[in-house]
Design a protein around this motif. Structure first.
Motif, mmCIF file in Angstrom:
data_model
loop_
_atom_site.group_PDB
_atom_site.id
_atom_site.type_symbol
_atom_site.label_atom_id
_atom_site.label_comp_id
_atom_site.label_asym_id
_atom_site.label_seq_id
_atom_site.Cartn_x
_atom_site.Cartn_y
_atom_site.Cartn_z
ATOM 1 N N SER A 70 -6.255 3.840 -8.345
ATOM 2 C CA SER A 70 -7.372 2.885 -8.365
ATOM 3 C C SER A 70 -7.121 1.722 -7.415
ATOM 4 C CB SER A 70 -7.594 2.353 -9.782
ATOM 5 O OG SER A 70 -8.069 3.382 -10.611
ATOM 6 N N GLU A 71 -5.873 1.265 -7.359
ATOM 7 C CA GLU A 71 -5.532 0.157 -6.465
ATOM 8 C C GLU A 71 -5.621 0.591 -5.002
ATOM 9 O OE1 GLU A 71 -2.515 -2.162 -9.526
ATOM 10 O OE2 GLU A 71 -1.677 -0.846 -7.996
ATOM 11 N N VAL A 72 -5.178 1.808 -4.709
ATOM 12 C CA VAL A 72 -5.290 2.338 -3.346
ATOM 13 C C VAL A 72 -6.764 2.454 -2.972
ATOM 14 C CG1 VAL A 72 -4.923 4.395 -1.897
ATOM 15 C CG2 VAL A 72 -3.058 3.512 -3.319
ATOM 16 N N LEU B 98 0.831 -1.200 0.000
ATOM 17 C CA LEU B 98 0.000 0.000 0.000
ATOM 18 C C LEU B 98 0.866 1.251 0.000
ATOM 19 C CD1 LEU B 98 -2.829 1.209 0.067
ATOM 20 C CD2 LEU B 98 -2.764 1.032 2.574
ATOM 21 N N SER B 99 1.934 1.234 0.775
ATOM 22 C CA SER B 99 2.851 2.375 0.820
ATOM 23 C C SER B 99 3.479 2.621 -0.550
ATOM 24 C CB SER B 99 3.937 2.119 1.866
ATOM 25 O OG SER B 99 4.844 3.197 1.910
ATOM 26 N N VAL B 100 3.899 1.555 -1.213
ATOM 27 C CA VAL B 100 4.511 1.674 -2.552
ATOM 28 C C VAL B 100 3.500 2.260 -3.536
ATOM 29 C CG1 VAL B 100 5.379 0.336 -4.522
ATOM 30 C CG2 VAL B 100 6.232 -0.135 -2.219
ATOM 31 N N ARG B 101 2.259 1.796 -3.471
ATOM 32 C CA ARG B 101 1.229 2.306 -4.386
ATOM 33 C C ARG B 101 0.909 3.776 -4.094
ATOM 34 N NH1 ARG B 101 0.582 -3.043 -4.212
ATOM 35 N NH2 ARG B 101 -0.278 -4.158 -6.000
ATOM 36 N N LEU B 102 0.865 4.139 -2.811
ATOM 37 C CA LEU B 102 0.590 5.529 -2.454
ATOM 38 C C LEU B 102 1.706 6.450 -2.947
ATOM 39 C CD1 LEU B 102 -1.391 7.433 -1.116
ATOM 40 C CD2 LEU B 102 -0.317 6.929 1.083
ATOM 41 N N TYR C 293 3.282 12.442 0.961
ATOM 42 C CA TYR C 293 3.315 11.262 1.837
ATOM 43 C C TYR C 293 4.757 10.801 2.024
ATOM 44 C CZ TYR C 293 3.195 6.393 3.223
ATOM 45 O OH TYR C 293 3.446 5.211 3.856
ATOM 46 N N ASP C 294 5.141 10.606 3.270
ATOM 47 C CA ASP C 294 6.486 10.150 3.606
ATOM 48 C C ASP C 294 6.361 8.887 4.452
ATOM 49 O OD1 ASP C 294 9.045 9.678 4.506
ATOM 50 O OD2 ASP C 294 9.363 11.686 5.326
ATOM 51 N N PRO C 295 6.720 7.727 3.885
ATOM 52 C CA PRO C 295 6.559 6.478 4.641
ATOM 53 C C PRO C 295 7.404 6.424 5.908
ATOM 54 C CG PRO C 295 7.752 6.106 2.576
ATOM 55 C CD PRO C 295 7.247 7.512 2.546
ATOM 56 N N ALA C 296 8.415 7.265 6.013
ATOM 57 C CA ALA C 296 9.231 7.290 7.235
ATOM 58 C C ALA C 296 8.481 7.954 8.385
ATOM 59 C CB ALA C 296 10.548 8.025 6.960
#
Length: 198
Positions: A39-41, A23-27, A81-84
């Motif tokens: 669409s996937e998110v 999900l993080s990669v897609r975002l 968006y920052d996954p960290a």
């Protein structure tokens, strides 16, 4: 990034089997303008975010409108968006929650009167602690203030406001009465607000 895509086309899809990392990669891909990733998110998270909107607004039609606004905001702001800093679902729940609270504050919707025990679930018109999460400058202060709360309050507030769990889900997870869970969160939010105002 171009025009925002329209995603809502009917009943909400069920939550897809997708890992937090996927999900993080897609975002992050959405942040680069990838419409397929959006669409996937949407497919993976729309049911959960609809639940967040519906819990706050109490009206399905309003929740549907706010859900659409949420994904438009995601399309526009996914580049930030920052996954960290936060997990993808926490970031998405924060966007949905803030959009729903904005709808209430705008006066376009009024919640029906609720019993006093439900007061903790009604949005406060003041700036919410969750709004602090969106600001990088204020995030450190919020996290420091969360650390000052006792363990039950801290864990409950994190799960309710950052992960989007309902009070009922939290009470079942912690094996405590619903009133106890509401009390932990209510007292924790009062302490949190006091800390943030210092």
């Amino acid at each position: 990034m171009g025009l925002e895509p329209s995603l809502y086309s009917g009943p909400y899809m069920s939550v897809s089997e997708i890992t937090a990392e996927q999900l993080s990669v897609r975002l992050q891909a959405v942040g680069r303008g990838d419409r397929v990733a959006l669409s996937e998110v949407y497919e993976a998270t729309s049911a959960k975010l609809m639940g967040v909107c519906l819990r706050i607004l109490g009206e399905r039609s309003e929740a549907e409108d706010v859900l659409q606004e949420t994904y438009i905001a995601v399309w526009r702001r996914a580049g930030t968006y920052d996954p960290a800093r936060a997990g993808a679902i926490s970031w998405l729940v924060a966007v949905a929650r803030n959009k729903a609270l904005d709808r209430i504050r705008s006066g376009k919707i009024r919640r029906a009167s609720a019993p006093l025990d439900d007061a903790a679930e009604i949005a406060d018109p003041a700036r919410s602690a969750l709004a602090e999460v969106e600001s990088a400058d204020d995030k450190k202060a919020l996290m420091n203030c969360l650390e000052e709360l006792d363990g039950d309050q801290q864990a409950s507030i994190r799960a309710a406001f950052l992960d989007g769990l309902t009070y009922e889900e939290l009470a079942m997870r912690r094996n405590v009465p619903l009133g106890t869970m509401k009390s932990w969160i209510r007292r924790g939010l009062i302490k949190l607000r006091g800390c943030l105002e210092r």
